[in-house]
Enzyme design. Structure first.
Site, PDB file in Angstrom:
ATOM      1  N   HIS A 157      -5.202   0.087   5.417  1.00 60.81           N
ATOM      2  CA  HIS A 157      -4.747  -1.310   5.410  1.00 60.81           C
ATOM      3  C   HIS A 157      -4.909  -1.997   6.772  1.00 60.81           C
ATOM      4  CE1 HIS A 157      -3.173  -0.678   1.427  1.00 60.81           C
ATOM      5  NE2 HIS A 157      -2.264   0.189   1.828  1.00 60.81           N
ATOM      6  N   HIS A 183      -2.742   2.308  -3.521  1.00 58.94           N
ATOM      7  CA  HIS A 183      -2.806   0.919  -3.070  1.00 58.94           C
ATOM      8  C   HIS A 183      -4.255   0.516  -2.762  1.00 58.94           C
ATOM      9  CE1 HIS A 183       1.286   2.386  -2.138  1.00 58.94           C
ATOM     10  NE2 HIS A 183       1.632   1.200  -2.606  1.00 58.94           N
TER      11      HIS A 183
HETATM   12 ZN   LIG Z   1      -0.888   3.918  -0.711  1.00 59.57          ZN
END
Ligand SMILES: [Zn+2]
Length: 392
Positions: free
Chosen positions: A153, A191
């Site tokens: 991320h 995610h």
């Molecule tokens: Zn994750």
């Protein structure tokens, strides 16, 4: 890094393992892996790679011949992707032990999500250094496992989703710099791998594939999101099971990989897609994840296998330990020996209730497979994915 020192009687030589088909796999780690980070009450404060190293040691799966120690990425290396101002802001804040409000606002750290804790800069830079090293070692035709990596991320100029820098980006960049013409990145974390997708939006030499839970933070990575044509997103429903993962690999990921013909593969294998993770609603077994990683890296010789998310210390430790076993061609024991059970019994986690700790998490490595129906939503994803990516 002395990972083998805790169990000298159990050492085995990777190169003696008859099941290893290609150049023996390597394990990249650092002393940071053995130290807790993030402070108390953060989802990442649980034992993670430290427990994996201990379990691997207890099983005799670690020796100095397999281990490589991460280097700390230099500020010049970090600036190869990240905004130098951001790099310096994180370094200076760590040194000062405080974050100016304007810096917190601009760069996204010093909050609950991405806290400032002592050593955060060097720890994050070591994850980057480890992934650069993993890429260099992979170029020798190896599979390289770097479970402290997978901070997918992290953005060019800010921290996001517990990630300060973005080490998968650096692994991919290192492969490209070495002349690799086509890199396949597959993200199996629960995610969306948003930071990696964004980093290579305009890069035709990189295909970014992400299988992640629909409706979950960061709420990006819809099926229609193909970036500039080089990204493939498969947002799956909660309860995603082993059969559904295999179905998506069969119908979308493997055909896409075959068409792309990668010369190197980078995989982020977060364990938050496993059943029992407190921060996601997917329901895979670890065996399904191991199979998926093996299938994906089978598309090329050089392969970097990174960690990622994962907030249940039992499922994480069992998954990544077993993954290292599988990457080395070792047989997964049906029942764990006593020393390994003690390691699992010593783990604690605020996010998992005691009554939810499955007895199998304390005595085995491999989950019972979790097959199930392939739901219409997953079939629809596959149809759309094939059409969007020219596989229909
Ligand atoms: Zn994750």
């Amino acid at each position: 890094m002395g990972a083998s020192s805790s169990s000298p009687a159990l050492l085995v030589q990777c190169s003696n393992d008859a099941a290893v088909a290609r150049v023996p796999a390597l394990f990249v780690a650092s002393d940071f892996c053995r130290q807790p980070g993030f402070g108390k009450h953060h989802p990442l404060s649980i034992p993670r790679v430290s427990a994996v190293l201990e379990l691997c040691g207890a099983l005799g799966w670690i020796d100095d011949g397999c281990m490589r120690t991460s280097r700390v990425a230099t500020r010049a290396q970090l600036a190869g992707f990240h905004d130098p101002e951001y790099v310096e802001a994180l370094r200076a804040s760590d040194a000062a032990g405080r974050v100016e409000p304007a810096v917190r606002e601009r760069h996204g750290f010093g909050n609950f999500e991405n806290p400032l804790f002592p050593g955060v800069f060097e720890r994050a830079a070591t994850a980057v250094g480890g992934s650069i090293l993993a890429a260099e070692l992979a170029l020798e035709g190896r599979v390289v496992f770097h479970p402290a990596g997978g901070t997918h991320h992290g953005r060019r100029d800010r921290a996001s989703g517990f990630c300060y820098f973005n080490d998968p980006v650096f692994a991919i960049r290192r492969l490209l710099e070495a002349g690799v013409g086509r890199v396949l990145y597959v993200d199996l974390d629960a995610h969306h791998g948003d930071g990696v997708q964004e980093a290579f939006l305009d890069e035709p030499r990189v295909r970014v594939v992400s299988i992640h839970e629909q409706g979950r933070w960061p709420h990006s990575g819809a099926i229609e999101d193909v970036g500039h044509g080089y990204a493939c997103n498969l947002p799956v429903p909660s309860g995603f099971n082993d059969s559904e993962l295999e179905f998506l690999l069969d119908t979308v990921v493997s055909p896409l990989a075959a068409a792309f013909a990668p010369q190197a593969v980078v995989v982020t294998c977060g364990t938050d897609a496993l059943a029992g993770d407190p921060l996601s609603g997917l329901a895979l077994s670890n065996v399904a994840l191991w199979d998926a990683v093996e299938r994906v890296i089978g598309h090329s010789g050089p392969a970097v296998v990174l960690g990622g998310g994962g907030y249940n210390p039992w499922t994480l430790a069992r998954c990544w330990t077993g993954l290292w076993g599988r990457l080395g061609g070792r047989a997964i024991p049906v029942e764990l020996p006593g020393p390994a059970r003690l390691i699992l019994a010593s783990l604690e986690c605020d996010l998992v209730e005691d009554e939810d700790v499955d007895a199998a998490w304390l005595s085995t490595l491999a989950d019972t497979p979790r097959p199930g129906p392939v739901r219409d939503a997953v079939k629809s994803l596959a149809r759309q994915g094939r059409a969007l990516h020219g596989l229909a």
